[in-house]
Design an enzyme around this catalytic site. Structure first.
Site, PDB file in Angstrom:
ATOM      1  N   GLU A  86       0.815  -1.210   0.000  1.00  0.00           N
ATOM      2  CA  GLU A  86       0.000   0.000   0.000  1.00  0.00           C
ATOM      3  C   GLU A  86       0.856   1.272   0.000  1.00  0.00           C
ATOM      4  OE1 GLU A  86      -3.053  -0.014  -1.012  1.00  0.00           O
ATOM      5  OE2 GLU A  86      -3.879   1.187   0.626  1.00  0.00           O
ATOM      6  N   ASP A  87       1.800   1.354   0.937  1.00  0.00           N
ATOM      7  CA  ASP A  87       2.486   2.621   1.192  1.00  0.00           C
ATOM      8  C   ASP A  87       3.776   2.795   0.400  1.00  0.00           C
ATOM      9  OD1 ASP A  87       0.459   2.926   2.918  1.00  0.00           O
ATOM     10  OD2 ASP A  87       1.644   2.823   4.764  1.00  0.00           O
TER      11      ASP A  87
END
Ligand code: MN
Length: 713
Positions: A76-77
């Site tokens: 995700e990040d």
């Protein structure tokens, strides 16, 4: 901030050095990926994954879960692809990280209680591996512990989501320590004043009860020692949010609720639980209606205990919970208690087997009870739902049967939306209407002004609602409309073969029609338009007749089982073993037409190519029997196979073959090849088998992979 060394130290209690090394490697990888990123608290970002892994280590979770915890935010990040995680670590870790990331992408907003419940189910459905849920809960727990660093608005948002979605999930899988902490922390954020007042009042009231509690504890402990029951007694404190809920629900004042003192008595055996109950009732006067035996009738998340309410020596009400150590562990940590207790047995390294063991344990408790079927069903469907849950563009959740497509979705929203469906977007991208949907996707239907309902849809619509609507619509078509639709479909199909209907000579056409067994071109077009024949097949048939004029027609009698395939050689695919009632698709090969299930993975890549694949239908009322494979997981008990075989024969079904495989201590897997007339018969049979004692799961096998893999689903 906890250091990786401190964590490794903890892990050395239950993991070997190779396993710890993998977790350390995951830490290094995460540090690298998150370098330069910080939490709002100012800590380096990697402090968060360490904390999550540390929470999981208290449940003695395995090295793959811990590595996934370390890596849970890198997709995700940091934009690290799943394939890289698989290459650096293993498939398990990659799937776990991917599973947690998918949950992070869900935009959770619940408008009603029912909506919140659907969200909970969707999350459980999306996590094919129960460890994904456990990692996600640990992630949420740490985020709630550090929530004060977020701005007020974000705090409230996260707290509401936690209270409505994640705390209930923790409760559902029995992780009650996590559940209580999540609730209290959310409550504190959402209603700070009420929380503070309740905390102060609770403290005060507990202070004043101290001497009373001590006295009760000593009286009971002495009596138990006299009776030779090893036990320990402890005061039990309700968590703040549950006091608040109780006040709200029962409309009782705080004093009334706090007036009740509560104890937990832990003993060494179920037998002694009942003996202890006798001892308590001999000292204190029981209150009628307060005795509950959750040992013989556990709650649906597996909770077991004996509850009773009595009147104390000074007239105040006292509540007791009596349980064994193991019941207590189960009550605190639910599904996770299996990592704590069952590690080191060696055979149960597979987490799915652990989850299965948990369900199996639940079954064991209910063995002697009449209503156990219902209970088992509720547990199974709660943890491993058969449905999928998808979003409308407005964020509503629609529940569909597994295998549903955009067509099913369209009809379940509204019949009109179904009929006017022209195309669909899945997660904002245009996608074929025939692709099976997955939980968590957002589905948007693009509509046309004119109805688009096509007979071809019957081949990928799986819900009865969609199928019935399509059939009704088609049968109500005016003859002229059916002909027009039929002509359009046949022209299209012939076009793929570079043939034009109007270019056929009259006698050629007549010969082809004769071979197909229809009186006229118009009636052929009608049949295509009404979905009784498939344009693509008719086109193939016509062309093959034209090609080998005068030649002997090659056909086998199987062509009579699939509508409109007269004159073609038909075979059934052995990979997916279609049976009447399945949505089927035809695939032209050098050996003729091979019929696959529409969902079969082997034709996935060519399914959209109309020159190779096209939808086909079963004839109604077939009498022949078809082979199908079913996989059964069971706890290995003497006589099980006989009971199973008897149930199958009683349902007038033949067993072609049985393969068994011992999985681990006490569990066994069967692969049965059965002969059935169709889906209805199979569905009834599967339902029957599921209800048998000791059977944990029954499912039809749709592909080779499933025939080989040992999985829970
Ligand atoms: Mn996180």
């Amino acid at each position: 901030m906890e250091s990786i060394d401190a964590l490794s130290e903890k892990l050395s209690d239950y993991l070997d050095s190779g396993q710890i090394e993998q977790v350390n490697k995951a830490f290094e990888f995460a540090s690298e990926a998150h370098s330069g990123q910080f939490r709002t608290s100012g800590d380096p970002y990697v402090s968060h994954p360490i904390a999550v892994a540390s929470i999981l280590s208290s449940y003695h979770m395995d090295e793959d879960s811990l590595s996934a915890a370390m890596l849970h935010d890198v997709i995700e990040d940091c934009g690290v692809p799943k394939s890289v995680i698989e290459k650096e670590f293993n498939k398990n870790v990659a799937n776990l990280v991917d599973g947690v990331s998918k949950l992070d992408q869900l935009k959770i907003s619940s408008k009603t209680e029912a909506h919140a419940e659907n969200f909970q189910k969707m999350i459980l459905a999306m996590a094919k591996d129960i460890r994904v849920i456990v990692v996600k809960l640990a992630d949420r727990l740490h985020n709630m512990r550090t929530i004060e660093y977020l701005d007020k608005e974000k705090q409230k948002l996260k707290a509401r989501e936690t209270l409505e979605i994640y705390a209930p999930i923790a409760h559902r899988i029995g992780m009650n320590t996590v559940y209580r902490e999540l609730e209290d922390r959310s409550f504190k954020v959402l209603y700070p004043t009420r929380y503070r007042r309740l905390r102060v009042a609770t403290k005060k009231s507990r202070g004043s009860q101290k001497r009373l509690l001590k006295k009760i504890k000593r009286t009971l402990e002495k009596k138990l020692v006299d009776q030779g029951i090893p036990a320990y007694v402890e005061g039990r404190e309700k968590h703040t949010y549950s006091i608040y809920k109780k006040m709200k629900e029962s409309r009782r004042a705080f004093d009334e609720i706090m007036d009740v003192v509560a104890f937990k008595v832990i003993v060494d055996s179920p037998d002694n639980c009942y003996k202890t109950l006798g001892v308590i009732h001999s000292i204190f006067k029981p209150i009628e209606g307060r005795f509950k035996d959750f040992i013989s009738i556990p709650k649906s998340n597996g909770y077991q205990s004996i509850h009773t309410g009595v009147v104390g020596l000074d007239g105040q009400p006292i509540e007791f919970q009596i349980k064994t150590e193991e019941m207590n562990e189960m009550a605190e940590n639910g599904i996770a208690s299996h990592w704590i207790y069952k590690m080191g047995e060696g055979t149960e390294s597979n987490p799915q087997q652990k989850a299965r063991r948990w369900v199996a344990d639940l079954l064991e408790m209910r063995d002697n009870l009449e209503s156990s079927e219902e209970f088992i069903e509720s547990v199974k469907t709660d943890i491993f739902p058969d449905e999928i849950y998808v979003f409308t563009p407005e964020g509503e959740i629609i529940q569909l049967v597994a295998g549903s497509t955009a067509i099913d979705f369209a009809y379940s929203v509204h019949t009109d939306i179904g009929h006017h469906c022209r195309a669909c977007r899945i997660n904002r991208k245009l996608a074929p209407l025939s692709v099976p949907l997955e939980s968590g996707q957002t589905v948007e239907i693009l509509r046309d002004k004119i109805p688009q309902t096509s007979p071809a849809w019957l081949n990928f619509a799986v819900s009865s609602r969609a199928r019935n609507s399509i059939r009704t619509y088609l049968s109500n078509l005016k003859i002229s409309e059916a002909r027009k639709l039929g002509k359009k479909l046949l022209d299209q199909s012939l076009g793929h073969q570079n043939v034009k209907l109007r270019h056929l000579k009259k006698d050629e056409l007549k010969e082809a029609l004769d071979a197909l067994g229809v009186k006229s071109l118009n009636s052929l077009l009608e049949e295509i338009g009404l979905g009784k024949r498939v344009g693509n097949v008719v086109a193939r048939q016509m062309i093959s007749f034209l090609d080998k004029e005068g030649e002997e027609k090659s056909s086998n009698n199987l062509s009579l089982e699939i509508t409109g395939t007269e004159g073609l050689v038909v075979n059934y695919a052995t990979c997916c073993k279609p049976i009447p009632g399945d949505s089927v698709i035809g695939h032209f090969t050098t050996n003729g037409l091979v019929v696959h299930q529409e969902r079969c993975k082997n034709i996935l890549s060519i399914r959209e190519d109309p020159s190779q694949c096209f939808p086909v239908n079963w004839h109604e009322e077939l009498q022949r029997e078809f082979s199908t494979d079913v996989k059964i997981l069971a706890s290995d008990e003497p006589g099980l196979l006989a009971t199973m075989a008897a149930a199958i024969t009683n349902a007038s079904t033949n067993i072609e073959s049985i393969h068994t495989q011992e999985l681990d201590q006490g569990h066994i897997e069967f692969i049965l090849t059965l002969q059935v007339k169709g889906r209805d018969q199979l569905a009834i049979l599967i339902r029957k088998l599921r209800k048998l004692k000791n059977i944990l799961s029954v499912q039809r096998i749709h592909d080779q992979e499933m025939r080989e893999a040992q999985t829970l689903h």
